[in-house]
Design an enzyme around this catalytic site. Structure first.
Site, PDB file in Angstrom:
ATOM      1  N   SER A  16       4.814  26.066  18.841  1.00  0.00           N
ATOM      2  CA  SER A  16       5.015  26.773  17.577  1.00  0.00           C
ATOM      3  C   SER A  16       3.852  26.590  16.607  1.00  0.00           C
ATOM      4  O   SER A  16       3.574  27.481  15.794  1.00  0.00           O
ATOM      5  CB  SER A  16       6.322  26.335  16.918  1.00  0.00           C
ATOM      6  OG  SER A  16       6.386  24.925  16.828  1.00  0.00           O
ATOM      7  N   HIS A  26       3.381  23.219  12.103  1.00  0.00           N
ATOM      8  CA  HIS A  26       3.427  24.631  11.715  1.00  0.00           C
ATOM      9  C   HIS A  26       2.403  24.923  10.616  1.00  0.00           C
ATOM     10  O   HIS A  26       1.665  25.916  10.675  1.00  0.00           O
ATOM     11  CB  HIS A  26       4.829  24.996  11.225  1.00  0.00           C
ATOM     12  CG  HIS A  26       5.867  24.871  12.286  1.00  0.00           C
ATOM     13  ND1 HIS A  26       7.222  24.961  12.019  1.00  0.00           N
ATOM     14  CD2 HIS A  26       5.772  24.680  13.625  1.00  0.00           C
ATOM     15  CE1 HIS A  26       7.903  24.824  13.143  1.00  0.00           C
ATOM     16  NE2 HIS A  26       7.044  24.642  14.121  1.00  0.00           N
TER      17      HIS A  26
END
Length: 289
Positions: A209, A266
């Site tokens: 991610s 992230h």
């Protein structure tokens, strides 16, 4: 059901059955005591079958052979996968799937320890973590990147692989495989470092991610600086992912069972993607003709 015809069992009825289905006449063929029985829904349909069979046997009606029944075309399925068009995207996707199998989606701590950011020694129920300096001194430099291949649970894996397949293809189609490969390495390294330094006291983290956010940052910055370079990412996707990032920092996702989010990864991926996209937009921008 009406018993229309009883025929010797050695007879090949596939041309007859194929003809009847093409004529829209439903029927069923069964085997009883070495003989073939043709069943129809009514006596009237049975009379039609009898006449067709009679004409066929007499040579008055030519019936074409039924086409071979198609099985699962494994070769065709493999060829349909876009390996050649998007080899780098598919390479990283395959690598994540292989690691997911090897680590049993994070359940096999012994295998997980080979992909963690710092070296881990597992001894029974205990795990001992080396420092980053000790890890690098031992020559295990792959660990700086390897956490991006780790996934913990099927939802975690599926979510990231869908985004990789979608965004990776967009970038690879527009910029090429070498460009995408470098982007994965750069955003993967920075997102891992960000998670290790700012993500708290846990040394076990993983997931693609951070790179996904790097992809989004890259596409966003590149399009803003070089409007002629379009990746076709819907604006709503950017909004959704930024909201998801903000929600991750609230801690509510872990509270409702989604697990702890790698928020620093992230953010690190997003920032590194924005930086890369901005630089690419400036230095790789084609001059206007």
């Amino acid at each position: 059901m009406y018993r229309a015809l009883v025929i010797p069992g050695h007879k090949d009825l596939s041309p007859l059955s194929y003809f009847l289905y093409r004529q829209g006449l439903p029927h069923k063929i069964t085997e009883e005591a070495g003989q073939l029985v043709i069943w129809t829904a009514s006596e009237e349909q049975g009379d039609v079958v009898k006449q067709v069979y009679s004409d066929w046997e007499a040579g008055l009606l030519k019936l074409e052979q039924a086409p071979a029944r198609q099985g699962v075309n494994v070769e065709g399925i493999i060829k349909s996968i876009p390996w050649r068009r998007f080899p780098v995207t598919m390479l990283f996707l395959a690598a994540c799937l292989v690691v997911a199998v090897l680590t049993q989606l994070g359940e096999n701590i012994g295998m997980v320890s080979h992909f963690t950011f710092v070296k881990i020694k597992v001894s029974g129920p205990y795990a001992y973590f080396a420092s980053l300096a000790q890890t690098l001194d031992s020559g295990e430099y792959w660990r700086l990147l390897s956490p991006i291949f780790l996934h913990f649970g099927i939802i975690h894996l599926a979510f990231n692989m869908l985004w990789l397949f979608d965004l990776g293809r967009r970038i690879e189609f527009r910029q090429g495989g070498v460009h995408l490969f470098g982007l994965v390495i750069f955003t993967g390294l920075l997102s891992n470092f960000a998670q290790f330094v700012f993500g708290g006291d846990t040394a076990i983290f993983g997931g693609f991610s951070g790179v996904i956010y790097g992809f989004l940052g890259y596409c966003l910055a590149r399009e803003k600086i070089d409007p002629r370079c379009r990746f076709g990412v819907p604006p709503a996707i950017y909004g959704f992912m930024l909201v998801w990032l903000a929600i991750g920092y609230t801690g509510i996702l872990g509270a409702i069972g989604f697990g702890n989010m790698a928020n620093a990864a992230h953010s690190g991926g997003l920032v590194s993607g924005l930086l890369t996209g901005a630089l690419a937009g400036v230095f790789l921008r084609k001059p206007e003709s």
